[in-house]
Design an enzyme around this catalytic site. Sequence first.
Site, PDB file in Angstrom:
ATOM      1  N   GLU A 282      49.875  37.080  46.915  1.00  0.00           N
ATOM      2  CA  GLU A 282      50.303  36.764  45.547  1.00  0.00           C
ATOM      3  C   GLU A 282      50.599  38.100  44.885  1.00  0.00           C
ATOM      4  O   GLU A 282      49.704  38.919  44.705  1.00  0.00           O
ATOM      5  CB  GLU A 282      49.210  36.012  44.795  1.00  0.00           C
ATOM      6  CG  GLU A 282      49.612  35.652  43.378  1.00  0.00           C
ATOM      7  CD  GLU A 282      48.408  35.345  42.506  1.00  0.00           C
ATOM      8  OE1 GLU A 282      48.406  35.801  41.341  1.00  0.00           O
ATOM      9  OE2 GLU A 282      47.485  34.668  42.978  1.00  0.00           O
TER      10      GLU A 282
ATOM     11  N   CYS B  84      48.275  37.508  36.156  1.00  0.00           N
ATOM     12  CA  CYS B  84      49.487  37.365  36.966  1.00  0.00           C
ATOM     13  C   CYS B  84      50.445  36.344  36.379  1.00  0.00           C
ATOM     14  O   CYS B  84      51.628  36.336  36.720  1.00  0.00           O
ATOM     15  CB  CYS B  84      49.119  36.985  38.400  1.00  0.00           C
ATOM     16  SG  CYS B  84      48.057  35.531  38.507  1.00  0.00           S
TER      17      CYS B  84
END
Length: 479
Positions: free
Chosen positions: A228, A265
């Site tokens: 990720e 994020c």
Amino acid sequence: MTDTAVEEVDRIARAARDAFRTTLAADDRTRAAWVRAVADALDADAEALVELAARETALPASPRLAGEVARTTAQLRLFARVVEEGSYLEAAIDHPDPSTTPPTPDLRRVLRPIGPVAVFAASNFPFAFSVAGGDTASALSIGCPVVVKAHPGHPETSRRTAEVVSAALAAAGAPDGVFALVEGFEAGLALVDHPAIRAVGFTGSVRGGRALFDRAAARPDPIPFYGELGSLNPVVVTPGADAERGAALAEGLAGSFQLGAGQFCTKPGVVLVPHGSTLEAALPGHLAPQPRLLTPAIAEGFAAGAERVSNLDGVEVVATGEAGDGPAPLVAATDAPTLLRHADELLEEVFGPFTLLVRCADEAERDAVLDAMPGSLSATVHREPGEDVGALVGRLEELAGRVLFAGWPTGVAVSWAQQHGGPWPSSTSQFTSVGATAVRRFQRPVTYQDAPAELLPAALRDDNPLGIPRRVDGRLVLP
């Protein structure tokens, strides 16, 4: 921080491979009990863990870190329920059928654990995406031993968490070698290279993730790398939404892009607005002093990124807040033609309390900006009833793994339907790192053909002793 010697990494990885023989044979209820024991132990030690993490990271103990421990233990318990429910195995049975072309033999397919997994902990979530985070929980629950590479931003918290996890697993009867922690740059590389490691989970920067992704692929026996990485999480505010509730949207955007000092994020990093938007006019009133950023590297990266964007021709700083212990929050704005001319500079993530407004004259400019966007974890549209956004939603779906129609992308629920992953560079695969189907990253399919009943996994036996959902001769059969 004490780096783990490469020789010790070898011993740890070999122990994980040995443990896999036991975890592979363990049933779902046994493994569910292991991860529930870890959750209970973390809850019991939560106060000390939160106090330690607050000292190391400068994140507030409450509600942030306390809530993060609660999220961590909740996702451990979710994966216990996932493996007990059984559909994660995707069990399928095709009975013999001589009438097909070619004739179908007895075929039975199930997902099996891939083997020991290396997990690289994140900087921005010292619990939920770290030592006992989602990657560890999803891998352990399905029978994959885990070796965690600690993040240097919170080493003491990592060690304390690892001690709690290790003790809980041992007390619950899990085998030696099922879990371990390593520290240091060279140890991380050795872990990715080790032949006992069968997959890697990573949360971090595009640069670091890409280097490890390439390294995993360059092994003599390449292995999957589930990273990720960076994400801009675009937001589209339609003219109708801006006119009707632009001021309220400004408050929501400010809360989202400054949450955790912009170190999420899912932070909304690019916001497409109409020219002369109410949102843009109201946004400066909602900037607030920010806490210290998590690491010196993050602080340096934020300063460099903010300077890079602010100094471009055609970009203006429309709002900057007061500096607290951390950097002053920053809002910049530009128009669609400038964005398209400088896409390389403007569409590179600035990790921290920053967002970029892009003024779009019409739908054509809006769509051109979206076409230039890299992949993201999320994409959001704020619109009013009656505004036709069908084509827009199609574009956002191409960009992201999660499309929102209300609220803001920060805050990722841990659930059965969650998707936390999107096109490159937000992630390196189509799988999620949050939610029930995160287990799919660490499984591989095996089909048994004409196998004696006594040699079949329990999930594939005709009497369905596990009582799980299965697909039999093409039809979904519920227990």
